[in-house]
Design an enzyme around this catalytic site. Structure first.
Site, PDB file in Angstrom:
ATOM      1  N   HIS A 157       0.818  -1.212   0.000  1.00 27.28           N
ATOM      2  CA  HIS A 157       0.000   0.000   0.000  1.00 27.28           C
ATOM      3  C   HIS A 157       0.850   1.261   0.000  1.00 27.28           C
ATOM      4  CE1 HIS A 157      -3.621  -2.450   1.531  1.00 27.28           C
ATOM      5  NE2 HIS A 157      -3.549  -2.423   0.231  1.00 27.28           N
ATOM      6  N   GLU A 209     -27.684   8.651 -30.809  1.00 28.24           N
ATOM      7  CA  GLU A 209     -26.937   7.415 -30.962  1.00 28.24           C
ATOM      8  C   GLU A 209     -27.669   6.376 -31.800  1.00 28.24           C
ATOM      9  OE1 GLU A 209     -26.077   6.032 -26.971  1.00 28.24           O
ATOM     10  OE2 GLU A 209     -27.926   6.901 -26.235  1.00 28.24           O
ATOM     11  N   ASP A 221     -22.322   3.794 -29.603  1.00 33.25           N
ATOM     12  CA  ASP A 221     -23.547   3.110 -30.023  1.00 33.25           C
ATOM     13  C   ASP A 221     -23.944   3.479 -31.445  1.00 33.25           C
ATOM     14  OD1 ASP A 221     -24.051   1.416 -27.940  1.00 33.25           O
ATOM     15  OD2 ASP A 221     -25.157   2.917 -26.776  1.00 33.25           O
ATOM     16  N   ARG A 243     -20.818  -4.467 -30.755  1.00 27.28           N
ATOM     17  CA  ARG A 243     -19.416  -4.180 -30.457  1.00 27.28           C
ATOM     18  C   ARG A 243     -18.828  -5.133 -29.426  1.00 27.28           C
ATOM     19  NH1 ARG A 243     -19.785   0.087 -25.945  1.00 27.28           N
ATOM     20  NH2 ARG A 243     -21.863   0.950 -26.174  1.00 27.28           N
ATOM     21  N   CYS A 260     -19.662  12.340 -27.016  1.00 25.43           N
ATOM     22  CA  CYS A 260     -19.142  11.710 -25.807  1.00 25.43           C
ATOM     23  C   CYS A 260     -18.717  10.264 -26.034  1.00 25.43           C
ATOM     24  CB  CYS A 260     -20.144  11.824 -24.668  1.00 25.43           C
ATOM     25  SG  CYS A 260     -21.746  11.115 -25.025  1.00 25.43           S
TER      26      CYS A 260
END
Lengths: 220, 849
Positions: free
Chosen positions: B462, B705, B729, B739, B776
């Protein structure tokens, strides 16, 4: 080139005292504005708070701008009822953080301190420009102040520009619908009234211009 | 016990509510009322200073809940928090609950000993009871969607499934902590067996037993559950284990440890690369602290073994454990906020160990047998640490350090001393130590510590993970030679990427390292500074580069990366892996928090985009052969209006303080937009009815989309404020190629003119209606696509935060005339490969690839 005039403790005290005067002169007006869209106590509360501040300033010796602003902020938190106490209190508390340990500020440092204070108000009330609040006077003022200083104006000229911007911002609240504070309860009926918080905020900027211009002229 | 502070504009009101609550709980919790002003002419008001004093008058480490009536009382409450010392502030919550009902609910919860979070939750939800009695419509949505909740059956279901562990670190602290938290959401007993080693079964409610199974990556484990929702529990946990890759990435192949090499007067040591980067500075050797865990027991035998009062020692231990928990919660929150959620989990895992029943039982039984609390803790911690050290798998050996970290924290608290802070560091401190505890690493002063190297430790520990996330170069596992070669104040150079440490470098080496360090700092500063600027093309045209976020926790990261806003906040994370849908309050709170992070910057929140591929048990969605063409996204939202309206109400409430925009996913028809907007209007009138503070005029946009939306974009533009093109999409729907299906996925090329022409059409339609358009999909961050999208006129590029600095840098180098010419040529080409070739040929000199 003349050396940059510095903002000093005495001129800050003069500013606050001048503001206390202006609040007293306009107490009835501020209260009347608040009566239209709020709870009719803004002028009374502000007067009470700044009279208390004025009294303390007269009796306490301070040699640190951070301590000065913090003291003003704490007094306002306790003495001004309604939301304006915490909001104006936050303005001065944040200014105090920026100015901590300093006896003088350059005009740009002063502008940065005020900007930090206004940002504090904005966060605290989560108000945005257009919500019909003090932010509508203060944001344009800060932008104008920085702009003028960037363009090489004296602090006096820059504050005069800031006061003009604050005044325009204050007047622009008249046609707005309130989205914050007590006035927002009125919804569309808040339209057509000038916001009392933006009004007292304009007076604060105007007082700064008046008192610091007087200081600048005296030092010439 | 949690205490309660009641803040009202009116002294009488706050006193009356206190009296009401006191009567209910008969003084079993501390309640204090504060409010009103001391001015007889203006009796109503609130005073932050008085509120802060009231909080401190009832404060205990169990925390304080503050309820406020309205308006400036809320602001005063916030200011009061600012006036409190940080450690007090961390245990004080301001409640959004209704004043009277919230006070009653909180008082009852506090009086039965619930913790602060539970008390705060009850107070926040206190309005529901009245809603239910009065049949207010809003209450329907805050309750679970009844039709989709599994029926309550008394019979016990059993379920089980096997799954391969994919997390590179196995089922160790972080993943185990997440596993236990998920398992706890179900009404079923869950147990785990490692089929690869035969270890187990271990109950999933017992943190230590679970990690003690020693489950590593690629082990096959069996998850079994008994209880009313055993099926859901197993399904959810299997999915989590199969997808939980964690965030603890291991840096490249660690170099093997070599003995020291003497050369040119400098001592070159080799260790394991733990965090990349160059550093050169003054060695600060962490003095071998008095080793609390391995103190010679004989010295303490008199005081610790005999004469101790078990009752007193048990109380001391419980207090220390509670204090340690509070400290770790604060540390976890702070680390999550500054370094990231994944790093914060390290310390959340510490809190789980501190509450582990087996660990606590071991300490308590030793105390009951007459041992002092310190001795009992020391023994238990040593034993647990040993157990981890003897487990197969290097990850578990490193976990021993975590256990010892907790042990030291407890011992310090029991002895009332504070661990020696790393004070008085020189500005270029290079920390040298036998090993560094995670809590020490997390609290290093980043302005002074420029590097660290340790004799022990490993790149998965860690400490190393924290060093990487803090950007501090580090070399670990150097061996005992490190402390022999380095003297305090000696100049030490370090190459974190290659695991090299040079003690007392000669002038040439020192110069080279100093140069490399300065270069790296300058490059980082430049990239960061330019990422914070608004994006303009080389010829001054402004475009926006914003972030795609999948979780609220990514918000701070996005801002650091220079996001000018959020182009897509997915909300699926709120709805998955749980039994009931999130309440309006819960959603409002989360949306508000993200909005707060972004201030006035635009935050586009997409409504639920869930389907058969991302199930949620309470929706009871059917499994579908092709979920991408199925019942999903806006189609489900419109079919489940209460679920949808709950989200819309939360968005409109959060919208009050923020620049939230709402976006609907997978729109195919104009009718869907109109129906969604009608539900928005219905949600708004419900909020009005409920007297809530909300903003009804939030800007609304849609995802483009589907080819249907592309074709109808000119009509749709008239109905909404903006578009965001979801090219992932849109591409698969354009080529009719799933996809996720590896046989056809390659057909999906977003740079193909078939897709580019659709983007062009959408941009023209939107701009004709003065609507702006974002994008996006992954394409927005592709350096080969950016110039074309810019040339087509895209207004907003939305991408993963990590891609933002590079995308901004590229855009600032492009000019619009070049981009426009390039885009027009690309539209005329015949496939994606030729588009790529064109971009490379035209812009080869400025592209990063």
């Amino acid at each position: 080139m003349t050396p940059t005039p510095m903002v000093e403790i005495a001129s800050m005290i003069a500013w606050i005292n001048r503001y206390a005067d202006r609040i007293s002169e306009h107490q009835a007006w501020l209260t009347a504005l608040d009566a239209e869209i709020g709870d009719a106590d803004h002028g009374i509360n502000m007067q009470r708070g700044f009279e208390e501040v004025r009294m303390r300033l007269a009796h306490e010796h301070v040699d640190d701008l951070g301590v000065l602003f913090k003291g003003i902020g704490m007094t306002l938190l306790s003495k001004v009822g309604g939301a304006s106490g915490p909001l104006y209190g936050t303005l001065f508390l944040r200014m105090g953080m920026v100015a901590a340990g300093k006896q003088t500020l350059t005009p740009v440092e002063f502008a940065n301190a005020v900007a930090a204070g206004v940002e504090g108000i904005r966060q605290r009330g989560s108000a945005r420009p257009g919500d019909k609040t003090m932010v509508d006077a203060l944001m344009p003022a800060i932008i104008a102040l920085h702009q003028a200083l960037d363009d090489g104006a004296t602090l006096c000229a820059a504050l005069q520009a800031a006061a003009a911007a604050a005044e325009a911002g204050m007047k622009a609240t008249i046609p707005m619908q309130a989205y914050k504070g007590r006035a927002s309860y009125l919804g569309p009926r808040s339209i057509g009234h000038q916001d009392p918080g933006a009004t007292s905020a304009f007076l604060l900027v105007q007082s700064a211009a008046e008192s610091l211009c007087a200081a600048e002229h005296n030092s010439d | 016990m949690v205490s309660i502070v009641l803040v009202s504009h009116s002294t009488e009101l706050s006193m009356a509510v206190k009296a009401l609550a006191d009567q209910q709980i008969q003084g079993r919790a501390s309640i204090v009322a504060v409010g009103g002003s001391d001015n007889p002419f203006q009796p109503f008001g609130t005073d932050p200073v008085a509120i802060a004093e009231a909080i401190q008058s009832v404060y205990s480490d169990d925390g304080v809940l503050v309820l406020m009536d309205l308006g400036s009382a809320v602001i005063s409450g916030q200011v009061a928090l600012d006036l409190l010392p940080a450690e007090t502030r961390a245990r004080v919550r301001l409640s959004s609950g209704p004043f009277v009902e919230g006070a009653m609910a909180a008082a009852v919860q506090a009086s039965i000993g619930m913790d602060l979070e539970a008390v705060a939750r009850e107070a926040a939800e206190a309005r529901r009871a009245k809603d239910a009695v009065l049949h207010v419509r809003t209450s329907e949505a805050t309750a679970p969607v009844a039709a989709h909740t599994a029926p309550e059956t008394p019979s016990l279901h059993t379920a089980g499934a096997d799954v391969i562990v994919v997390n590179p670190a196995g089922l160790h602290f972080g993943p185990a902590a997440r596993f236990i938290q998920t398992a706890a959401q179900f009404h079923a007993e869950v147990r785990v067996t490692d089929l690869t080693t035969g270890a187990g079964p271990a109950p999933a409610s017992r943190f230590n037993q679970l990690i003690a199974l020693g489950i590593e990556k690629d082990h096959c484990i069996r998850i079994e559950a008994v209880g009313q929702d055993a099926d859901e529990a197993v399904n959810t946990l299997v999915r989590q284990v199969a997808h939980d890759l964690g965030g603890e990435t291991t840096p490249g192949v660690p170099s093997p440890a070599f003995p020291m090499i003497e050369g040119r007067g400098e001592t070159v040591l080799s260790g394991l690369a733990a965090s990349p980067g160059f550093a050169i500075g003054q060695a600060v050797i962490l003095a071998e602290q008095q080793d609390l865990l391995h103190t010679d027991e004989r010295l303490h035998a008199d005081t610790e073994e005999s004469g101790s009062d078990p009752t007193l020692e048990l109380t001391r231990f419980t207090q220390a454990q509670q204090q340690a928990l509070a400290q770790l919660n604060d540390l976890a929150a702070q680390v999550s906020a500054t370094l990231g959620e994944e790093q914060g989990v390290i310390f959340r895992a510490h809190t789980l160990l501190l509450q582990d029943r087996d660990f606590l039982a071991e300490v308590r039984s030793a105390i009951s047998c007459g041992q002092a609390a310190t001795a009992a803790v020391r023994r238990a911690v040593r034993r647990w640490a040993e157990r981890f050290r003897h487990m197969s798998g290097s990850v578990f050996q490193q976990r021993a350090v975590d256990v010892e970290d907790i042990g030291r924290r407890l011992l310090h608290l029991l002895q009332n001393d504070t661990p020696s802070p790393l004070a008085d560091l020189p500005p270029d401190a290079l920390i040298v130590a036998t090993d560094l505890l995670p809590s020490q690493a997390a609290t290093l002063d980043r302005s002074r510590v420029i590097g660290l190297c340790t004799a022990g430790g490993g790149p998965n520990a860690h400490t190393a993970i924290l060093a990487r996330s803090m950007g501090i170069p580090a070399v670990v596992g150097v061996g005992s030679a490190l402390l022999e070669a380095v003297r305090p104040g000696m100049i030490v150079a370090l190459d974190g990427a290659h695991g090299i440490v040079i003690a007392g470098p000669d002038a040439a080496t020192a110069h080279a390292y100093a140069q490399a360090q300065a270069d790296a700092q300058a490059a980082r500063a430049t990239a960061w500074a330019s990422a914070q600027r608004l994006t303009r093309t080389h010829d001054g045209v402004r475009v926006e580069v914003v972030a795609n976020l999948s979780a609220a926790a990514d918000a701070a990261l996005a801002l650091d990366a220079g996001a000018e806003g959020v182009g897509l906040l997915r909300t699926e994370f709120l709805f998955q892996d749980r039994l009931t849908p999130p309440s309006e309050e819960e959603q409002t709170e989360i949306y508000r928090n993200v909005a707060h992070t972004f201030g006035t910057r635009r935050l586009i929140i997409r409504t639920l985009d869930i389907g058969g591929d991302k199930p949620a048990p309470y929706l009871a969605l059917p499994r579908e052969p092709n979920p991408f063409l199925g019942w999903r996204a806006i189609r489900i939202s419109l079919a489940m209006p209460e679920l949808f309206k709950t989200q819309l109400r939360a968005l409109m409430r959060a919208g009050v303080d923020s620049n939230i925009h709402i976006m609907f996913p997978m729109i195919g028809t104009l009718d869907e937009i109109l129906r969604a907007q009608a539900l928005m209007a219905a949600a708004a009138s419900e909020l009005t009815l409920a007297g809530a503070d909300f903003r009804a005029d939030l800007p609304v946009g849609i995802m483009i989309e589907t080819p249907a939306a592309v074709t109808m974009a000119d009509r749709m533009a008239a109905l909404v404020d903006f578009f965001s093109i979801g090219t992932n999409d849109l591409t698969q729907y354009t080529f009719a190629a799933d996809r996720t299906n590896q046989h056809v996925a390659a057909l999906n090329d977003p740079l193909h003119p078939a897709v580019l022409r659709q983007i062009d059409a959408v941009l023209r339609a939107a701009h004709a209606h003065a609507r702006w358009v974002g994008l996006c999909g992954e394409m927005a961050a592709d350096p080969l696509a950016i110039p074309i999208l810019l040339g087509l006129g895209l207004d907003e590029f939305s991408m993963a935060p990590a891609s933002i600095p590079a995308a901004k840098q590229l855009i600032t180098q492009l000019t619009m005339p070049t981009a426009r010419r390039l885009a027009q040529k690309a539209l005329q080409l015949h496939d994606g490969a030729s588009v790529r070739a064109l971009v490379r040929e035209t812009l080869g000199d400025i592209l990063p690839i």
